[in-house]
Design an enzyme around this catalytic site. Sequence first.
Site, mmCIF file in Angstrom:
data_model
loop_
_atom_site.group_PDB
_atom_site.id
_atom_site.type_symbol
_atom_site.label_atom_id
_atom_site.label_comp_id
_atom_site.label_asym_id
_atom_site.label_seq_id
_atom_site.Cartn_x
_atom_site.Cartn_y
_atom_site.Cartn_z
ATOM 1 N N GLY A 9 39.818 44.253 43.969
ATOM 2 C CA GLY A 9 41.466 44.211 44.341
ATOM 3 C C GLY A 9 41.164 46.044 45.437
ATOM 4 O O GLY A 9 41.384 46.778 45.499
ATOM 5 N N LYS A 213 55.537 49.620 30.453
ATOM 6 C CA LYS A 213 54.943 51.058 30.604
ATOM 7 C C LYS A 213 55.680 51.741 28.994
ATOM 8 O O LYS A 213 54.534 52.363 28.776
ATOM 9 C CB LYS A 213 55.467 51.771 31.502
#
Length: 330
Positions: A9, A213
């Site tokens: 990435g 999250k």
Amino acid sequence: MAIRIALIGTGAVGRGILEAITRKDLGIVLTGVADSRSGMIHSDGISPSDLLSRKRETGLCGDVSITADDVVRTAPYDVLVEVSPTDAATGEPATSYIRTALSRGCHVVTSNKGPVALHYHELKQEADKAGVSFRFEATVAGAIPILHTLLESLGGNEVQALYGVLNGTCNYILTRMAEEGLSYKQALDEARALGYAEADPTYDVKGIDAAIKLVILANTVLNQRITLEDIDITGIDLLTEEAIRLAEEQDATIRLIGEIIPGKNLYRLSPRIIPRHHPLVVHGSLNAIILRTDLAGDLVFSGKGAGSLETASAVLGDILSIRDRYAGGN
């Protein structure tokens, strides 16, 4: 002691990592890298600054004949650093990359929320079996070391409740609506222009990102086994200027608050009216978290919850912790 990494990435977080390695002598040697269209493997090390220049000039990090899978399977690395975009539905292809690295006996550090939210317990078990670390500080609250604090620094404490502002895009929008009287659309357009919001902001404004999250916090810190479906989610996309104004008239404001109360099996994310001077009233794209514990009492954390270098800071902290813990061997 140097530690070798392979980086999957080269978006904002990946570039932040490369910039930090360029700026500082951290003892990190890059031996493999891949983006969605190209890759590079070099056992003697790859120059991060040259790589950043190549990416800017060509849009590629390496050779189009080398894939991310090639780098994960064959590059010589101690730590796989997986910072590709999140797929919240499947966690792929990042989960497969992580499993491959663990099967090779390599450590893994990731900022990718998908694999951690969906498969944490299995991946942790695979890492333990291989005798390596699986770390993911950057998946929650950016530069705030909340997972390290909960998993290591607060050992022996019972977490009785957790409350948090966990999405910088939503917080920026709510801040601008309150401070400047902007409409939701005006604030969202401004957030897009500044790069805080994506072209399609659904993931953020409907609360999905912040809820993921909460899943990560519950499953990793509190050893729960919940999914996104277990969280009561209300985003900010239907919030009106009138609601903000009414809150302001009460010397209060509105923030998107995530809440975990383990003893009640309560997992909730919703816009909440809170006093203007409350610790969770942070501004702009900041994040904030309040922990309620039995021994340490209430603890408040705030800081940048997103950003290239800020998230890279959390990734680098994990890499260097692994290096220090395993000095002298993998």
